[in-house]
Write a protein that holds these residues in place. Structure first.
Motif, PDB file in Angstrom:
ATOM      1  N   TYR A 131       0.817  -1.218   0.000  1.00  0.00           N
ATOM      2  CA  TYR A 131       0.000   0.000   0.000  1.00  0.00           C
ATOM      3  C   TYR A 131       0.854   1.272   0.000  1.00  0.00           C
ATOM      4  CZ  TYR A 131       0.891  -0.292   5.037  1.00  0.00           C
ATOM      5  OH  TYR A 131       1.491  -0.384   6.266  1.00  0.00           O
ATOM      6  N   SER A 132       2.149   1.133   0.307  1.00  0.00           N
ATOM      7  CA  SER A 132       3.051   2.292   0.267  1.00  0.00           C
ATOM      8  C   SER A 132       3.729   2.463  -1.083  1.00  0.00           C
ATOM      9  CB  SER A 132       4.142   2.149   1.350  1.00  0.00           C
ATOM     10  OG  SER A 132       3.576   2.190   2.637  1.00  0.00           O
ATOM     11  N   MET A 133       3.621   1.454  -1.965  1.00  0.00           N
ATOM     12  CA  MET A 133       4.361   1.506  -3.217  1.00  0.00           C
ATOM     13  C   MET A 133       3.943   2.651  -4.138  1.00  0.00           C
ATOM     14  SD  MET A 133       6.640  -0.585  -2.654  1.00  0.00           S
ATOM     15  CE  MET A 133       7.500  -0.298  -4.201  1.00  0.00           C
ATOM     16  N   PRO A 134       2.647   3.014  -4.226  1.00  0.00           N
ATOM     17  CA  PRO A 134       2.316   4.173  -5.074  1.00  0.00           C
ATOM     18  C   PRO A 134       3.014   5.451  -4.621  1.00  0.00           C
ATOM     19  CG  PRO A 134       0.355   2.873  -4.656  1.00  0.00           C
ATOM     20  CD  PRO A 134       1.426   2.308  -3.765  1.00  0.00           C
ATOM     21  N   ALA A 135       2.995   5.731  -3.314  1.00  0.00           N
ATOM     22  CA  ALA A 135       3.656   6.947  -2.817  1.00  0.00           C
ATOM     23  C   ALA A 135       5.162   6.870  -3.027  1.00  0.00           C
ATOM     24  CB  ALA A 135       3.333   7.148  -1.335  1.00  0.00           C
ATOM     25  N   LEU A 136       5.750   5.713  -2.727  1.00  0.00           N
ATOM     26  CA  LEU A 136       7.192   5.553  -2.906  1.00  0.00           C
ATOM     27  C   LEU A 136       7.579   5.743  -4.372  1.00  0.00           C
ATOM     28  CD1 LEU A 136       9.970   4.698  -1.701  1.00  0.00           C
ATOM     29  CD2 LEU A 136       9.376   2.355  -2.341  1.00  0.00           C
ATOM     30  N   THR A 137       6.792   5.165  -5.268  1.00  0.00           N
ATOM     31  CA  THR A 137       7.115   5.238  -6.695  1.00  0.00           C
ATOM     32  C   THR A 137       6.976   6.658  -7.228  1.00  0.00           C
ATOM     33  OG1 THR A 137       6.418   2.940  -6.993  1.00  0.00           O
ATOM     34  CG2 THR A 137       6.507   4.309  -8.972  1.00  0.00           C
ATOM     35  N   LEU A 138       5.931   7.363  -6.828  1.00  0.00           N
ATOM     36  CA  LEU A 138       5.780   8.757  -7.251  1.00  0.00           C
ATOM     37  C   LEU A 138       6.949   9.604  -6.751  1.00  0.00           C
ATOM     38  CD1 LEU A 138       1.960   9.189  -6.531  1.00  0.00           C
ATOM     39  CD2 LEU A 138       3.034   9.145  -8.780  1.00  0.00           C
ATOM     40  N   HIS A 139       7.435   9.316  -5.567  1.00  0.00           N
ATOM     41  CA  HIS A 139       8.539  10.071  -4.978  1.00  0.00           C
ATOM     42  C   HIS A 139       9.852   9.798  -5.710  1.00  0.00           C
ATOM     43  CE1 HIS A 139      10.615  11.782  -1.271  1.00  0.00           C
ATOM     44  NE2 HIS A 139      11.633  11.215  -1.917  1.00  0.00           N
ATOM     45  N   GLU A 140      10.149   8.524  -5.924  1.00  0.00           N
ATOM     46  CA  GLU A 140      11.461   8.151  -6.444  1.00  0.00           C
ATOM     47  C   GLU A 140      11.550   8.150  -7.966  1.00  0.00           C
ATOM     48  OE1 GLU A 140      13.855   8.052  -4.480  1.00  0.00           O
ATOM     49  OE2 GLU A 140      12.978   7.643  -2.511  1.00  0.00           O
ATOM     50  N   SER A 141      10.423   7.859  -8.642  1.00  0.00           N
ATOM     51  CA  SER A 141      10.498   7.780 -10.111  1.00  0.00           C
ATOM     52  C   SER A 141       9.859   9.009 -10.740  1.00  0.00           C
ATOM     53  CB  SER A 141       9.887   6.466 -10.604  1.00  0.00           C
ATOM     54  OG  SER A 141       8.499   6.403 -10.388  1.00  0.00           O
ATOM     55  N   ALA A 142       8.607   8.900 -11.143  1.00  0.00           N
ATOM     56  CA  ALA A 142       7.937  10.034 -11.790  1.00  0.00           C
ATOM     57  C   ALA A 142       6.615  10.310 -11.080  1.00  0.00           C
ATOM     58  CB  ALA A 142       7.688   9.726 -13.262  1.00  0.00           C
ATOM     59  N   PRO A 143       6.337  11.597 -10.791  1.00  0.00           N
ATOM     60  CA  PRO A 143       7.061  12.801 -11.221  1.00  0.00           C
ATOM     61  C   PRO A 143       8.157  13.259 -10.261  1.00  0.00           C
ATOM     62  CG  PRO A 143       5.026  13.455 -10.165  1.00  0.00           C
ATOM     63  CD  PRO A 143       5.054  11.943 -10.136  1.00  0.00           C
ATOM     64  N   GLY A 144       8.658  12.331  -9.428  1.00  0.00           N
ATOM     65  CA  GLY A 144       9.693  12.669  -8.463  1.00  0.00           C
ATOM     66  C   GLY A 144      11.081  12.702  -9.060  1.00  0.00           C
ATOM     67  N   HIS A 145      12.025  12.061  -8.392  1.00  0.00           N
ATOM     68  CA  HIS A 145      13.442  12.224  -8.725  1.00  0.00           C
ATOM     69  C   HIS A 145      13.817  11.859 -10.161  1.00  0.00           C
ATOM     70  CE1 HIS A 145      14.210  13.253  -4.658  1.00  0.00           C
ATOM     71  NE2 HIS A 145      14.091  12.050  -4.151  1.00  0.00           N
ATOM     72  N   ALA A 146      13.329  10.714 -10.648  1.00  0.00           N
ATOM     73  CA  ALA A 146      13.733  10.272 -11.992  1.00  0.00           C
ATOM     74  C   ALA A 146      13.064  11.087 -13.089  1.00  0.00           C
ATOM     75  CB  ALA A 146      13.410   8.782 -12.181  1.00  0.00           C
ATOM     76  N   PHE A 147      12.189  12.009 -12.714  1.00  0.00           N
ATOM     77  CA  PHE A 147      11.513  12.928 -13.630  1.00  0.00           C
ATOM     78  C   PHE A 147      12.090  14.334 -13.464  1.00  0.00           C
ATOM     79  CE2 PHE A 147       8.084  15.781 -14.888  1.00  0.00           C
ATOM     80  CZ  PHE A 147       7.402  15.122 -15.909  1.00  0.00           C
ATOM     81  N   GLN A 148      12.168  14.786 -12.219  1.00  0.00           N
ATOM     82  CA  GLN A 148      12.623  16.153 -11.934  1.00  0.00           C
ATOM     83  C   GLN A 148      14.074  16.388 -12.350  1.00  0.00           C
ATOM     84  OE1 GLN A 148      14.696  16.901  -8.696  1.00  0.00           O
ATOM     85  NE2 GLN A 148      15.146  18.808  -9.767  1.00  0.00           N
ATOM     86  N   MET A 149      14.941  15.451 -12.003  1.00  0.00           N
ATOM     87  CA  MET A 149      16.364  15.658 -12.305  1.00  0.00           C
ATOM     88  C   MET A 149      16.636  15.749 -13.808  1.00  0.00           C
ATOM     89  SD  MET A 149      18.324  13.291  -9.495  1.00  0.00           S
ATOM     90  CE  MET A 149      17.966  13.411  -7.759  1.00  0.00           C
TER      91      MET A 149
END
Length: 591
Positions: A405-423
């Protein structure tokens, strides 16, 4: 000297906070001040590259360095003197005389140099490790990159041969830190030698991480050349790398860990209060005090707990918050049975985002990312996930601690639109000085945490439990404001910090232990997330109120991301300009 310097950078941050918005409002054309400033940062950047001050700094497409960094005391003293000279030159420039683009560059660059100088003044090079990472595990990053040419392989072999010199220099620095009580707390070092023994105790050179580049070599390279390079790699690993790791292991087990300090607080370090304040300035880009941050954390935790109660009512759970958290931690329905299931769930969330991205972002990065597991030698003490350009690392170790149940939040944070998107968005901007690609934690982590909240707006959370997972992650970051300042400024114990996270988040006991040890050994870093998110949320609310129906969420997000990593006052001033411009996208002239 150290107290004076820490106060100086805190004061500089306060002036930035107060003055940046007014400075941004004045339009100035490029002139002599721009040229003067460009000359300073162009020269310093060229020098900085020659220093290769940290291993892993070449995590781009610039090839493989044939040597590891110079980190001996003479080199460190030379760096300090050089950056002091740079800062003096910067202070001789009138910011009001700079054009708007260079003014932003100036604000970012001056804060960057101040952070470098603070690290040198407090001799952080004498503590090149924490519970999360260390120089020897960071060094293995080169071994995991793809090599395409004979020259890269030859440089890689030379780098391997340089490991004994580099490790010896690090040990000399660590001994100096040990002598003055400047070490991570002993409790955070227990078991961390596993990433050393994975090399020192390997049966053959081929069993080490450093042999990875030789396992899959370019098909275009002649077989005889491949064999020649493999033989050179094996020899370098056998005669240089493995002995260096064995020597490091002996030092860690017999000397460093037994004599490491028992106290947890950064304020117990030499000149500790000034040191901790310097880390607050570095990681939050604000001049807030530890007490102020602690109180913000308590206030935000109360708000998040109220949201959590709403979800508990929604799922009709009969019990209080502690009982619900225990249910989430122990019910098998919430946990993956295999590592592949966890990886596939992460990939599914990332692809689901792709279907919604056009509604929220105008500019999309060209660079894609892969979803891969955290390497086995790092996984036991690694965080649940980490993302960046081209990669989203998912920790598949200890599956009962990785809630689905934490994977959606973790994935948004670490992948897209988080780090792997922002950088990648930041790196794709044209005409920007290379120092602007440096990562500023308050902005980068603030954006990634904002991305988790944005997921609710985007419809990324399909069940109340996934919404609760997002809220638990929000509480996790808000609680860091309480825990980090509690440990480093208020005398909290390790158990006190663990109990606070256990009572206020759904994190597993394993995650709580690794996270608290990370905060203990890495003062201030944990403060950047929630304070950064608050800055972005408040800026958005301000823009929405001022622009009304003219507010376009895509234009707002493009404006924030187009900046790249910047101090929070610079971000806030840019949003003020966004409002003054009527909410236009920064890319509107390209359409």
């Amino acid at each position: 000297m150290e107290k004076k310097f820490s106060a100086a950078i805190a004061g500089a941050c306060m002036l930035l906070c107060l003055g940046v918005a007014n400075a941004a409002a004045t339009a100035v054309k490029a002139g002599p001040a721009d040229a003067q400033f460009k000359a300073i940062y162009t020269q310093e950047w060229k020098w900085r590259l020659s220093q290769k001050q940290e291993d892993g700094e070449d995590d781009d497409d610039s090839g493989v360095s044939p040597a590891l960094p110079r980190i001996d005391l003479a080199t460190q003293n030379s760096r300090t003197a050089y950056w002091q000279g740079v800062m003096k030159k910067l202070e001789g420039i009138k910011e009001s005389k700079l054009s708007a683009p260079e003014r932003i560059n100036y604000q970012v660059y001056k804060a960057q140099i101040a952070a470098f100088l603070a690290a040198q003044q407090f001799r952080e090079f004498e503590k090149p490790l924490n519970a999360d990472s260390a120089f020897w595990s960071n060094m293995a990053g080169t071994a995991r990159r793809t090599m395409a040419t004979e020259a890269e392989y030859r440089d890689y072999v030379k780098q391997l041969a340089d490991v004994p010199r580099y490790f010896n220099d690090e040990i000399v620095n660590m001994r100096a830190g040990l002598a003055r009580g400047f070490t991570p707390p002993k409790v955070t070092l227990v078991g961390r030698d596993a990433s050393i023994t994975s090399v020192s105790d390997a049966k053959t050179p081929q069993d080490t991480v450093f042999y990875l580049p030789f396992k899959t070599m370019p098909a275009s390279m002649p077989a005889a050349k491949q064999e020649e390079l493999r033989a050179q790699g094996v020899k370098a690993i056998e005669t240089a790398v493995v002995p260096a790791y064995k020597n490091l292991l002996k030092f860690m087990r017999e000397e460093y860990v037994p004599k490491a300090r028992e106290e947890l607080a950064a304020e117990s370090l030499p000149d500790g209060k000034a040191y901790y304040q310097s880390k607050i300035v570095e990681f939050t880009t604000t001049s807030l005090s530890a007490d102020q941050i602690h109180n913000i954390g308590l206030e935000e935790m109360a708000k998040i707990r109220a949201e959590m109660q709403d979800v508990i009512k929604q799922v009709d759970f009969k019990g209080d918050l502690p009982a619900f958290l225990q249910f989430l931690r122990t019910d098998p329905q919430f946990y993956a049975k295999t590592p592949e299931e966890l990886l596939m769930r992460s990939a599914w969330v990332a692809k689901k985002f792709d279907g919604k991205v056009a509604q929220y972002f105008g500019y999309l990065p060209r660079r894609r990312f892969a979803v891969i597991p955290v390497p086995d030698d790092q996984a036991p003490f690694y965080t649940s996930g980490r993302g960046g350009p081209g990669v989203y690392l998912v920790n598949t170790y200890n599956l009962p601690s990785r809630a689905l149940y934490s994977m959606p939040a973790l994935t948004l944070h670490e992948s897209a639109p988080g780090h792997a998107f922002q950088m990648p968005v930041a790196m794709e901007q044209k005409g920007r000085p290379p120092f602007r690609n440096a990562y500023i934690s308050a902005f980068g982590e603030g954006w990634a945490l904002y991305s988790e909240r944005l997921g609710a707006e985007m419809g990324m959370y399909e069940t109340p439990y996934e919404v609760f997972g997002m809220l638990s992650y929000q509480a996790w970051r808000a609680s860091r404001l309480v825990v980090d300042t509690g440990i480093h400024s208020k005398g909290w114990t390790r158990k006190q910090a663990q109990d606070y996270l256990h009572a206020n988040t759904a994190l597993s006991d394993h995650e709580i232990e690794t996270e608290v040890d990370r905060y203990i050994s890495w003062p201030g870093q944990a403060l950047s997330y929630y304070l950064g998110e608050m800055s972005i949320i408040n800026a958005r609310k301000k823009a929405e109120k001022a622009l009304g129906q003219k507010f376009d969420i895509r234009a707002f997000h493009d404006t924030v991301l187009q900046l790249g990593s910047v101090p929070l006052p610079v971000l806030e001033a840019r949003v003020d300009q966004f409002i003054a411009d009527g909410g236009k996208s920064p890319y509107s002239s390209l359409e």
